[in-house]
Design a protein around this motif. Structure first.
Motif, PDB file in Angstrom:
ATOM      1  N   GLN A 102       0.819  -1.206   0.000  1.00 39.61           N
ATOM      2  CA  GLN A 102       0.000   0.000   0.000  1.00 39.61           C
ATOM      3  C   GLN A 102       0.854   1.258   0.000  1.00 39.61           C
ATOM      4  O   GLN A 102       0.576   2.213  -0.751  1.00 39.61           O
ATOM      5  CB  GLN A 102      -0.926  -0.008   1.217  1.00 39.61           C
ATOM      6  CG  GLN A 102      -2.038  -1.046   1.140  1.00 39.61           C
ATOM      7  CD  GLN A 102      -2.773  -1.204   2.461  1.00 39.61           C
ATOM      8  OE1 GLN A 102      -2.505  -0.478   3.421  1.00 39.61           O
ATOM      9  NE2 GLN A 102      -3.686  -2.161   2.514  1.00 39.61           N
ATOM     10  N   GLN A 106       0.749   4.032  -2.902  1.00 35.15           N
ATOM     11  CA  GLN A 106       0.309   5.391  -2.598  1.00 35.15           C
ATOM     12  C   GLN A 106       1.410   6.410  -2.852  1.00 35.15           C
ATOM     13  O   GLN A 106       1.137   7.564  -3.183  1.00 35.15           O
ATOM     14  CB  GLN A 106      -0.166   5.466  -1.141  1.00 35.15           C
ATOM     15  CG  GLN A 106      -1.435   4.680  -0.878  1.00 35.15           C
ATOM     16  CD  GLN A 106      -1.735   4.506   0.600  1.00 35.15           C
ATOM     17  OE1 GLN A 106      -0.931   4.906   1.453  1.00 35.15           O
ATOM     18  NE2 GLN A 106      -2.870   3.901   0.908  1.00 35.15           N
ATOM     19  N   ASP A 109       3.533   7.478  -8.383  1.00 35.06           N
ATOM     20  CA  ASP A 109       2.563   7.909  -9.388  1.00 35.06           C
ATOM     21  C   ASP A 109       2.434   6.888 -10.510  1.00 35.06           C
ATOM     22  O   ASP A 109       1.415   6.826 -11.192  1.00 35.06           O
ATOM     23  CB  ASP A 109       2.975   9.257  -9.973  1.00 35.06           C
ATOM     24  CG  ASP A 109       2.921  10.369  -8.936  1.00 35.06           C
ATOM     25  OD1 ASP A 109       2.090  10.263  -8.015  1.00 35.06           O
ATOM     26  OD2 ASP A 109       3.725  11.323  -9.050  1.00 35.06           O
ATOM     27  N   GLN A 132      -8.418  -6.710  -3.306  1.00 38.43           N
ATOM     28  CA  GLN A 132      -8.412  -5.282  -3.013  1.00 38.43           C
ATOM     29  C   GLN A 132      -7.540  -5.036  -1.786  1.00 38.43           C
ATOM     30  O   GLN A 132      -7.959  -5.254  -0.657  1.00 38.43           O
ATOM     31  CB  GLN A 132      -9.838  -4.782  -2.742  1.00 38.43           C
ATOM     32  CG  GLN A 132     -10.785  -4.953  -3.918  1.00 38.43           C
ATOM     33  CD  GLN A 132     -10.393  -4.070  -5.097  1.00 38.43           C
ATOM     34  OE1 GLN A 132      -9.817  -3.002  -4.918  1.00 38.43           O
ATOM     35  NE2 GLN A 132     -10.707  -4.536  -6.298  1.00 38.43           N
ATOM     36  N   GLY A 134      -6.212  -2.077  -0.854  1.00 41.00           N
ATOM     37  CA  GLY A 134      -6.430  -0.785  -0.232  1.00 41.00           C
ATOM     38  C   GLY A 134      -7.803  -0.693   0.425  1.00 41.00           C
ATOM     39  O   GLY A 134      -8.647  -1.591   0.301  1.00 41.00           O
ATOM     40  N   PRO A 135      -8.041   0.409   1.131  1.00 43.24           N
ATOM     41  CA  PRO A 135      -9.367   0.628   1.723  1.00 43.24           C
ATOM     42  C   PRO A 135     -10.430   0.701   0.639  1.00 43.24           C
ATOM     43  O   PRO A 135     -10.167   1.101  -0.498  1.00 43.24           O
ATOM     44  CB  PRO A 135      -9.203   1.981   2.445  1.00 43.24           C
ATOM     45  CG  PRO A 135      -7.728   2.176   2.596  1.00 43.24           C
ATOM     46  CD  PRO A 135      -7.091   1.486   1.437  1.00 43.24           C
ATOM     47  N   LYS A 136     -11.657   0.316   0.985  1.00 34.15           N
ATOM     48  CA  LYS A 136     -12.726   0.295  -0.004  1.00 34.15           C
ATOM     49  C   LYS A 136     -13.022   1.682  -0.549  1.00 34.15           C
ATOM     50  O   LYS A 136     -13.416   1.834  -1.714  1.00 34.15           O
ATOM     51  CB  LYS A 136     -13.989  -0.318   0.601  1.00 34.15           C
ATOM     52  CG  LYS A 136     -13.848  -1.805   0.882  1.00 34.15           C
ATOM     53  CD  LYS A 136     -15.152  -2.387   1.360  1.00 34.15           C
ATOM     54  CE  LYS A 136     -15.021  -3.897   1.598  1.00 34.15           C
ATOM     55  NZ  LYS A 136     -16.294  -4.493   2.059  1.00 34.15           N
ATOM     56  N   ASP A 137     -12.875   2.719   0.337  1.00 34.03           N
ATOM     57  CA  ASP A 137     -13.161   4.063  -0.126  1.00 34.03           C
ATOM     58  C   ASP A 137     -12.011   4.672  -0.907  1.00 34.03           C
ATOM     59  O   ASP A 137     -12.167   5.678  -1.586  1.00 34.03           O
ATOM     60  CB  ASP A 137     -13.506   4.961   1.071  1.00 34.03           C
ATOM     61  CG  ASP A 137     -12.364   4.985   2.091  1.00 34.03           C
ATOM     62  OD1 ASP A 137     -11.580   4.014   2.122  1.00 34.03           O
ATOM     63  OD2 ASP A 137     -12.278   5.976   2.839  1.00 34.03           O
ATOM     64  N   ARG A 138     -10.802   4.084  -0.796  1.00 33.97           N
ATOM     65  CA  ARG A 138      -9.631   4.585  -1.527  1.00 33.97           C
ATOM     66  C   ARG A 138      -8.880   3.411  -2.154  1.00 33.97           C
ATOM     67  O   ARG A 138      -7.810   3.029  -1.696  1.00 33.97           O
ATOM     68  CB  ARG A 138      -8.705   5.368  -0.596  1.00 33.97           C
ATOM     69  CG  ARG A 138      -9.284   6.728  -0.207  1.00 33.97           C
ATOM     70  CD  ARG A 138      -8.320   7.542   0.672  1.00 33.97           C
ATOM     71  NE  ARG A 138      -8.153   6.957   1.982  1.00 33.97           N
ATOM     72  CZ  ARG A 138      -7.035   6.377   2.417  1.00 33.97           C
ATOM     73  NH1 ARG A 138      -5.986   6.317   1.620  1.00 33.97           N
ATOM     74  NH2 ARG A 138      -6.951   5.875   3.627  1.00 33.97           N
ATOM     75  N   PRO A 139      -9.428   2.782  -3.178  1.00 35.18           N
ATOM     76  CA  PRO A 139      -8.756   1.632  -3.798  1.00 35.18           C
ATOM     77  C   PRO A 139      -7.443   2.046  -4.452  1.00 35.18           C
ATOM     78  O   PRO A 139      -7.266   3.188  -4.865  1.00 35.18           O
ATOM     79  CB  PRO A 139      -9.768   1.163  -4.847  1.00 35.18           C
ATOM     80  CG  PRO A 139     -10.599   2.371  -5.137  1.00 35.18           C
ATOM     81  CD  PRO A 139     -10.683   3.144  -3.852  1.00 35.18           C
ATOM     82  N   LEU A 140      -6.531   1.088  -4.535  1.00 34.13           N
ATOM     83  CA  LEU A 140      -5.211   1.345  -5.132  1.00 34.13           C
ATOM     84  C   LEU A 140      -5.339   1.220  -6.648  1.00 34.13           C
ATOM     85  O   LEU A 140      -5.174   0.143  -7.222  1.00 34.13           O
ATOM     86  CB  LEU A 140      -4.188   0.352  -4.579  1.00 34.13           C
ATOM     87  CG  LEU A 140      -4.035   0.342  -3.049  1.00 34.13           C
ATOM     88  CD1 LEU A 140      -3.036  -0.718  -2.619  1.00 34.13           C
ATOM     89  CD2 LEU A 140      -3.598   1.714  -2.548  1.00 34.13           C
ATOM     90  N   ALA A 141      -5.612   2.354  -7.276  1.00 36.12           N
ATOM     91  CA  ALA A 141      -5.887   2.328  -8.713  1.00 36.12           C
ATOM     92  C   ALA A 141      -4.671   1.952  -9.531  1.00 36.12           C
ATOM     93  O   ALA A 141      -4.796   1.424 -10.640  1.00 36.12           O
ATOM     94  CB  ALA A 141      -6.422   3.692  -9.158  1.00 36.12           C
TER      95      ALA A 141
END
Length: 892
Positions: A102, A106, A109, A132, A134-141
């Motif tokens: 993570q 994060q 880039d 997944q 990362g957190p559900k509200d902030r997925p690791l795109a």
């Protein structure tokens, strides 16, 4: 780049995260047994969500209503599976591993790649791409998950792909199109034609109408209406491309586990596609990958192709994959299934299957020639991916489960669209999966099926089409018809062996003349080679002193006398350029003298052999435990080298002599690598093993073996024979005083045929040697006649001299310089055509003169740098390309 390795043993799992240079984190956790049950439940629901493939060509993809809403059940089973999967990996045990990934995702880039490798099939089948972190509200795109192999086997195959140039090339194999709408696959792949050259191969089998029948293995009949005609295999041509074949009959699920192929779209391939027409027989029933199949015409299905058709198509397919032009990408669409022993199976035609192991050699050649990606748009491809990765394929996309025909079409369409917009392979697959996920109502769980496998040797390199801006450049640089003809003709001539030999002969003659006129010959040479030539006069004298004298094969008693003379003169290194492979009278005398010489003097003896024809020296004459064998074959007038400097395998005759002589100079050589009769095992192998530990002993030879760019090393006939070796007739060698050979203990002695008629190694005299013969002998002896033949012994003497003196003339191939001359001529022409006519013509005259001067420069480069740069053909090409500059009207 992270590597996540998971080992599953009993109820426990060990997880290791590795990155950078030997940095890693490890953890242990329990493996939930109910996860397997959830996976199996989801798998059953997923398969039932897609009905039997009762679809003809061109039908729309749709679901058939069922008593149970399997689409809903699949969605529910998917959520249960993913929830438990996330719960298992989201525990406290993997907290440090998750946090490391993570933080990197994060912080960066750019994309962060996570390569997952598992040791059990239960783990491999899990949907790791859906994890997944990362957190559900902030997925690791920017986190991208792909796969690799944990166990590459004991001896993994690795073929380093050669970099390909020019337009990327894609081979598309389509298989078994009877019940699959593979025209949609063909249309999807054609999107890539704007960035690559796409070619298809397919086995085409067609029925000629409803109600046709054909016996299997017996007399064949065809029926049209009320008439019958003798059966035959129709062959027709259609479309364009290479080979088309389509397979019908029993299969699994698109098991797209199945294949349709056809080769299209390249002007370099055949303009016609061959179709094998297979008449239908009454349908007995069939399933594909567990799904009931449709696509039947009039209650009939198609017979399997004949053995001849199968063999022909297999060979065509194999040749297509191994095409010498190479492929960047291989795409397969059709039926396939997993196997544990054959690396996965694809289907080509009714009851015609092909395993990955059967095309292993072709795949290796394709990879060596630039294959970077293999995409299998078919069912159950895990074993296929594992096989291809172990064979060295850099990237493989497969479906882990069975996949419906319509889903496979949608996936391939989205994948190709993303690739055509210059996305890398990982991103293209993600785009296709996200589209399938967004269309869950139509394609339940389809986004969980595809996986990308990457080879562990270069996991950071992902395939991607490059944008091209060369069209304008190509319009300027495109050769005119005259330039193309000149270039093609000269390249073709330069590749023809007789022309090569003639040009080389003329060039060395010119070099000999240049050396002699410029006085650039070695001063006070000390020949390191003594050639004992068994000529006709020596044979005549031998017949007078030896009873029952044999000329062919050479008399063994006469050879024994020569070997005895080696012993008396205390010769340390000697080669016998006669293949002693047949039992002959008096060979006991020869064997006795050879052993005596090795025992008393410790002479390193090298015997001529022919490894191609498996002609070896008889064990009764000499043992390889205390002597060397050297292959006497050579190509043209090239100096022959072994594969490695230590001669662990095949070793040329001249190189063996040079190697023996080099070792003979070492005072501290261990007894085990010296020629002694009590030795056991092959001496050459012992020497090779020792030299691998002490490479500095033969550093001078090793430097010559490792030729830059693989350039040929040629015999330098621009040096006169007397400057390279000392030659003496065998009769004088036997009767001459020791004082006549003052340097013999420091020389290499070669006993060889001296040009008599029955010898097997007489060649045409090179022009340069004819020149030296006239220069050296004609003025002193008016009636002297130069020899008409050049012997193999003399060629080996030249080679030994070059090896020991590090006199290696490297030959640059003509076509290299022709290409350079064409580029240079075209470039200068494009520049000068922008100048005014007067200035252009001034420079044109200067460059014509410079072309002539370059010939003299190349002669001096040969002498000074031992590099033969071709001049004649490249100059012709340069002047042809440069001709527009000299014209008054540049458009004329």
């Amino acid at each position: 780049m992270f590597n996540l390795n998971i080992w599953h043993y009993d109820a426990n799992c060990t997880v290791q995260l590795a990155w950078g240079e030997r940095q890693q984190l490890s953890a242990s956790l329990k493996y939930p047994a109910h996860l397997i049950q959830l996976y199996q439940n989801w798998q059953q629901c997923y398969r039932r969500a897609y009905p039997a493939l009762m679809r003809g060509r061109g039908e729309d993809f749709s679901f058939t209503p069922a008593a149970v809403d399997w689409k809903h059940e699949t969605e529910k089973a998917e959520k249960d599976l993913l929830h438990t999967f996330e719960w298992w990996l989201g525990g406290e045990e993997l907290l440090a591993i998750r946090q490391k990934i993570q933080r990197e995702a994060q912080r960066s880039d750019a994309s962060v790649d996570l390569l997952v490798a598992c040791n059990s099939m239960d783990l491999v089948k899990l949907p790791w791409e859906a994890w997944q972190l990362g957190p559900k509200d902030r997925p690791l795109a920017n986190l991208r998950i792909s796969r690799t192999l944990l166990d590459m086997g004991e001896e993994p195959v690795w073929v380093e792909p050669k970099p390909k140039r020019g337009i990327p090339r894609i081979l598309v194999i389509l298989g078994d199109g009877s019940e699959l709408n593979l025209q949609a696959d063909r249309k999807a792949v054609r999107v890539l034609q704007k960035v690559a050259k796409v070619e298809f191969i397919q086995f085409e089998s067609k029925g000629k109408g409803d109600g046709e029948t054909r016996g299997w293995g017996d007399a064949e009949t065809r029926r049209r209406g009320d008439t019958e005609t003798p059966g035959h295999e129709d062959t027709e041509t259609q479309g364009h491309g290479d080979v088309e074949t389509r397979r019908h009959g029993d299969t699994e699920t698109r098991g797209r586990g199945d294949a349709e192929t056809d080769m299209h779209g390249s002007e370099n391939f055949s303009k016609e596609a061959i179709s094998y027409l297979l008449p239908p027989v009454p349908l007995l029933g069939g399933v594909r990958g567990g799904f009931l199949l449709g696509g039947v015409r009039g209650g009939f299905c198609l017979l399997p192709p004949t053995l001849e058709e199968i063999a022909d198509f297999r060979q065509r397919l194999n040749d297509a994959i191994a095409d010498e032009r190479g492929w960047d990408m291989l795409i397969f669409a059709g039926h396939s299934r997993e196997t544990s022993l054959m690396g996965g199976i694809i289907q080509l035609a009714p009851q015609v299957f092909l395993s990955i192991s059967e095309i292993e050699s072709a795949l290796l050649q394709a990879q060596e020639r630039g294959l970077q990606v293999a995409i299998f748009n078919s069912c159950n491809g895990l074993s296929i991916a594992e096989s291809l990765i172990k064979l060295g394929c850099p990237q493989v996309v497969v479906m882990r489960e069975a996949i419906h025909d319509g889903v496979a079409q949608v996936f391939l369409k989205q994948l190709c669209y993303s690739l055509a917009t210059y996305q890398d392979l990982q991103q293209a697959m993600l785009d296709a999966c996200r589209y399938c996920e967004s269309e869950k109502l139509s394609y339940p769980s389809a986004y969980l099926i595809p996986s990308l496998f990457r080879h562990p040797s270069f996991p950071s390199t992902l395939f991607q089409f490059e944008r091209s801006h060369w069209k304008r450049w190509w319009r300027d640089w495109q050769p005119s018809p005259r330039e193309a003809i000149a270039f093609s003709a000269t390249v073709l001539l330069s590749l023809m062996v007789p022309v090569q030999d003639l040009l080389l002969d003329l060039r060395t003659l010119t070099q000999a003349f240049y050396r002699q006129q410029t006085h650039q010959l070695p001063s006070n040479p000390q020949p390191s080679v003594l050639l004992v030539a068994v000529d006709q006069e020596s044979l005549n004298q031998g017949k007078q002193s030896i009873e029952q004298f044999e000329t062919n094969p050479i008399d063994r008693e006469y050879l024994a006398q020569l070997v005895n003379r080696l012993q008396k003169l205390n010769v340390k290194t000697a080669g016998i350029d006669y293949i002693l492979d047949t039992p002959e009278p008096k060979q006991g005398l020869l064997a006795k003298e050879i052993r005596s010489t090795v025992t008393k003097v410790g002479t390193w003896l090298v015997f001529a052999v022919n490894q191609t024809k498996q002609l070896e020296v008889l064990p009764q004459i000499a043992q390889m435990s205390w002597s060397f064998g050297g292959d006497t074959e050579f190509f043209s007038w090239d100096v022959q080298f072994p594969e490695d400097a230590t001669c662990s395998k095949k070793c040329p005759f001249a190189y063996s002599i040079a190697l023996a002589h080099t070792l003979n100079q070492e005072d501290s050589l261990p007894r085990k690598v010296q020629p002694r009769l009590e030795n056991r095992g092959e001496l050459q192998q012992k020497v090779s093993t020792y030299l691998q530990q002490e490479p500095q002993l033969i550093a001078s030879l090793a430097k010559q073996v490792d030729s830059p760019l693989g350039l040929r090393s040629i015999i330098d006939f621009s040096l006169p024979p007397q400057e390279t070796y000392q030659s003496t007739p065998a009769q004088k060698f036997l009767k001459g005083l020791k004082e006549n050979f003052p340097q013999i203990q420091e020389q290499v002695v070669i006993i060889a045929a001296g040009g008599y008629d029955e010898a097997d190694d007489n060649f045409s005299m090179p022009l340069a040697l004819r020149y030296w013969c006239r220069v050296e002998n004609i003025p002193a002896r008016e009636n002297y006649r130069c020899p008409e033949s050049f012997t193999g012994g003399e060629a080996h003497a030249y080679m030994v001299h070059h090896l020991l003196s590090q006199h290696q003339v490297r030959l640059i191939p003509d076509w290299w310089v022709i290409v350079l001359a064409a580029l240079l001529g075209k470039g200068i022409t494009l520049i000068l055509l922008q100048q005014k006519q007067q200035r252009r013509r001034q420079w044109g005259k200067r460059l014509v003169i410079a072309t002539a001067i370059s010939g003299i420069v190349s002669l001096q480069v040969y002498v000074s740098s031992l590099l033969l740069i071709p001049w004649f053909l490249p100059s012709v090409v340069f002047l042809v390309y440069f001709a527009p500059v000299l014209r008054k009207n540049i458009y004329g």
